[in-house]
Each structure stands twice: as structure tokens, then as C-alpha cells.
Design a protein around this motif. Structure first.
Motif: not given
Ligand SMILES: [Zn+2]
Length: 233
Positions: A64, A170, A178
């Protein structure tokens, strides 16, 4: 592009979070009984947990950070002390509430697409690790016999499963996970990624993972609505 930069505090946050998530994970699997009855084996499992879970967590976060910086944002990992303590407490009861921290992104010119891409690279990093660990389990199998785990532990196969679960969790499309940002950016990309992850999960773990994931999705959506209401994004 500002370049990749870590200050002392961010490095401390990363190290503490990685150790905490690995410890929480080891406690979930070994139980407090496992920790007290065979501390040496627990320590071995803690190291295995660092190599499989800790690496999966931090490489996901660093993906990220790297892509956010690529898009001109500044990004740093910040540990959540409360989340970290909650994680260690729940692990004693056999539940891993894995929320030791996250990468925070600062920019006023990130588009929805860029935000989607910054978000998806985390789960995709875990997917890469799934492949890496499966390959390792074929060419360099490592098996441990630990008293608190009933069957022999194939370390790399275990690492592959854990990273697959990290990716699936996620990718749940509930804010702030996310998946919510990937879903907002491109629904086809989200569906395609989920189908690949669930397909792999059905083969590597169990077909029941699809049901469990669906249940987790509903719980996460409800929780997200309650906690963040309508003012997400
Ligand atoms: Zn993440």
C-alpha cells in the motif's frame, strides 16, 4: 514521486505490530495451555508465525505504502495501540481480531482509481505469497511436530493458507477494508479477484470457506454500517 522513506517512529510501529500479530496468532493456535505446557515449542511456533503471518501482514502494508508514494501521496504505517491490545486479549479466547495498525495515506489529489489500485495491491501481495509458499512447500518442505497442534505442521502450506485468508478478509467490501475501495473503483476487478481467491480457498483450505467468507461479509457490512454510517468516502 517522493521516494520511500521511514523514520524511527514508523520503524518502531512496524516492528511492534509484526511481533504483536505473530504473537496473537501463535496464542490463538497454541492456546494459553500450549504456551504454559511447552514454552519452547511455543517459541518455535512464534518464529514460524513471524515468517508466515508477520511477513504476510507487513508486506501487504508496505505494498500500500509503495504504490501510494508512487501516486505522489505521502504514506506511513501507524500502529493502533488499542487494536493491538484488543488483538492480544481476544487471542487468549481463540479469536484473532487482527488490527494492529495500517498505512495512512495523505494526499489531496488521489483519484478513485488510484485509491482502488493502492488498496488492491495489499491483497494481491498476499496472493503472491500464497504462490511463493506453495512453491516452497514443493521444493523445500518443512514439517514440524508440535504437541499443541494435533497433526504434523507443514509450515509453507500453512503460510499459503494464512495469506489466502488475509487476502480474502481484506477484500470484503466493507469500509475501511481494502475491498470497499476496490469495489468503489471497479466492480469487475473486485468480482474477478474474489472468484480467484474463493476458488483457491475451496481447493487449498475447504469448500466451506465460501460459506464462512459469506457470513463474515454480512457481519462486516453490518459492523461497517453501524460504525461508519453513511459518511464513508
Ligand atoms: Zn490492506
Amino acid at each position: 514521486m517522493e521516494g520511500l522513506y521511514f523514520d524511527k517512529q514508523e520503524i518502531e510501529h512496524i516492528i511492534i505490530s509484526v511481533i504483536a500479530i505473530s504473537l496473537g496468532f501463535a496464542i490463538v493456535f497454541a492456546g494459553i495451555n500450549g504456551l504454559l505446557s511447552s514454552p519452547k515449542e511455543f517459541l518455535v511456533f512464534m518464529v514460524l508465525s513471524l515468517v508466515t503471518v508477520g511477513s504476510g501482514f507487513i508486506l501487504h502494508e508496505m505494498a500500500h505504502k509503495l504504490v501510494a508514494i508512487y501516486y505522489g501521496a505521502s504514506a506511513r504505517f501507524i500502529m493502533w495501540t488499542k487494536g493491538l491490545l484488543l488483538m492480544l486479549i481476544t487471542s487468549v479466547f481463540g479469536v484473532l481480531f487482527a488490527a494492529p495498525g495500517a498505512v495512512y495515506i495523505y494526499s489531496n489529489k488521489i483519484t478513485k482509481a488510484e485509491n482502488g489500485i493502492i488498496s488492491i495491491v495489499g491483497p494481491l501481495t498476499n496472493l503472491l505469497l500464497v504462490g511463493f509458499f506453495i512453491a516452497l512447500s514443493k521444493v523445500f518442505p518443512v514439517v514440524f511436530h508440535l504437541s499443541f497442534i494435533g497433526e504434523p505442521l507443514n509450515v509453507w502450506a500453512f503460510g499459503a493458507k494464512i495469506n489466502l485468508i488475509l487476502a480474502l478478509f481484506n477484500m470484503i467490501p466493507a469500509f475501511p477494508l481494502d475491498g470497499s475501495k476496490v469495489f468503489a473503483w471497479n466492480k469487475m476487478v473486485w468480482i474477478g479477484t474474489i472468484l480467484i481467491l474463493l476458488g483457491l480457498g475451496a481447493v487449498l483450505i475447504s469448500p466451506f470457506i465460501i460459506v464462512s467468507w459469506g457470513m463474515l461479509l454480512v457481519i462486516a457490512l453490518i459492523f461497517s454500517k453501524l460504525a461508519f454510517g453513511g459518511n464513508q468516502r
